[in-house]
Design a protein around this motif. Sequence first.
Motif, PDB file in Angstrom:
ATOM      1  N   LYS A   1       5.910   6.581   0.858  1.00 48.08           N
ATOM      2  CA  LYS A   1       4.705   7.008   0.719  1.00 48.08           C
ATOM      3  C   LYS A   1       4.772   8.070  -0.515  1.00 48.08           C
ATOM      4  O   LYS A   1       3.793   8.253  -1.138  1.00 48.08           O
ATOM      5  CB  LYS A   1       4.458   7.963   1.977  1.00 48.08           C
ATOM      6  CG  LYS A   1       4.267   7.215   3.124  1.00 48.08           C
ATOM      7  CD  LYS A   1       3.831   8.012   4.393  1.00 48.08           C
ATOM      8  CE  LYS A   1       3.410   6.988   5.517  1.00 48.08           C
ATOM      9  NZ  LYS A   1       3.326   8.071   6.742  1.00 48.08           N
TER      10      LYS A   1
ATOM     11  N   VAL B   1       4.285   6.309  -3.757  1.00 47.09           N
ATOM     12  CA  VAL B   1       2.896   5.775  -3.896  1.00 47.09           C
ATOM     13  C   VAL B   1       2.101   6.835  -4.843  1.00 47.09           C
ATOM     14  O   VAL B   1       1.375   6.577  -5.554  1.00 47.09           O
ATOM     15  CB  VAL B   1       2.310   5.643  -2.628  1.00 47.09           C
ATOM     16  CG1 VAL B   1       0.617   5.408  -2.640  1.00 47.09           C
ATOM     17  CG2 VAL B   1       2.720   4.307  -1.713  1.00 47.09           C
TER      18      VAL B   1
ATOM     19  N   HIS C   1       0.440  -5.747   1.296  1.00 41.31           N
ATOM     20  CA  HIS C   1      -0.132  -4.442   0.734  1.00 41.31           C
ATOM     21  C   HIS C   1      -0.939  -4.500  -0.533  1.00 41.31           C
ATOM     22  O   HIS C   1      -0.687  -5.590  -1.545  1.00 41.31           O
ATOM     23  CB  HIS C   1       1.132  -3.688   0.053  1.00 41.31           C
ATOM     24  CG  HIS C   1       2.306  -3.260   1.282  1.00 41.31           C
ATOM     25  ND1 HIS C   1       1.971  -2.744   2.201  1.00 41.31           N
ATOM     26  CD2 HIS C   1       3.489  -4.070   1.593  1.00 41.31           C
ATOM     27  CE1 HIS C   1       3.042  -2.664   3.250  1.00 41.31           C
ATOM     28  NE2 HIS C   1       3.940  -3.634   2.530  1.00 41.31           N
TER      29      HIS C   1
ATOM     30  N   ARG D   1       2.356   0.365  -3.491  1.00 48.84           N
ATOM     31  CA  ARG D   1       3.851   0.657  -2.592  1.00 48.84           C
ATOM     32  C   ARG D   1       4.464  -0.204  -3.229  1.00 48.84           C
ATOM     33  O   ARG D   1       4.375  -1.593  -3.463  1.00 48.84           O
ATOM     34  CB  ARG D   1       3.324   0.377  -1.299  1.00 48.84           C
ATOM     35  CG  ARG D   1       4.617   0.341  -0.374  1.00 48.84           C
ATOM     36  CD  ARG D   1       4.335  -0.029   0.975  1.00 48.84           C
ATOM     37  NE  ARG D   1       5.266  -0.109   2.107  1.00 48.84           N
ATOM     38  CZ  ARG D   1       6.387  -0.740   2.015  1.00 48.84           C
ATOM     39  NH1 ARG D   1       6.466  -1.724   1.157  1.00 48.84           N
ATOM     40  NH2 ARG D   1       7.304  -0.430   3.308  1.00 48.84           N
TER      41      ARG D   1
END
Length: 283
Positions: free
Chosen positions: A141, A144, A161, A167
Amino acid sequence: MYSASWALLLVAAASGAGMLWHKLHRKKAVTVAAAAKDNKGIVPKARKKQLARHSPGNTGVIPDHELAALQAFLRRVCRWRGWQGGAYHIMQAWHDAEVTATADAGGAWQPHFSMLHLNDANCDALLGIIDMHFFGGKLLKKMVKQVASNGVSAKHMGAGHTTAQQRIGCRAVQALSSSWLAYFDVEDNVIYINYWRWDKQVSAEQPLNCEGVVCISRLQVLLHTLAHELVHAVVFHIFPYIDKASLAYLPNGRHGPVFQLLNKQLFGHTSEALHDVQLLPCS
């Protein structure tokens, strides 16, 4: 790139078979401060020589500003996962990751999996498992957000994704004529895994030293390989200035002291070598 074919890796790594983790000696990168100048504001010749000797570009050590950033990141990682990174905790985390990988949600991996099991979704699941057990599920995360803030354009983000998520993902490819096992592609934001290089037998009778860890299954080798490539992804996304120009990271194919420090502290890896382990016969 995680170099060498199964057949050539033993030869390529022979000179490093006895390679052990050597402690990084921190040498302070001295800056030109007012105190270092004479009363005319000129750096004395002796001081210039001292600065040259301690220049990160000359010594190859991690300069202070990079080391401080790396240490801050490692402290954050400790908060994420709730443990400090001692040898026991790292060994336990690898054990737990392997157990999780055998569950259906983890990809239903077998220790000696068939090459047919190497696909994007299953390898993505392994990456998520490493993130969960070593980073409390927060590293991917974090990256990202870095992808978005750094303006990195990712062409492929792994199975399931979207590009909006940006990601990091895995992609299994059939690069028959290539010798590499896996590598992180910065433009695609993908860890590519070479399907045809994962047919080697690994067992208790035929162990393999991967990253300084004696592996007795193909799954263990794959997990440690993905972790190796994840270190490259961490440097690229979280420390882009280090990835671009650091003389403490770029040497040896981006396996300099910065890589070694992160590889050790994050995953307990003491080497980036891959080679067979010679077993001694019982007397």
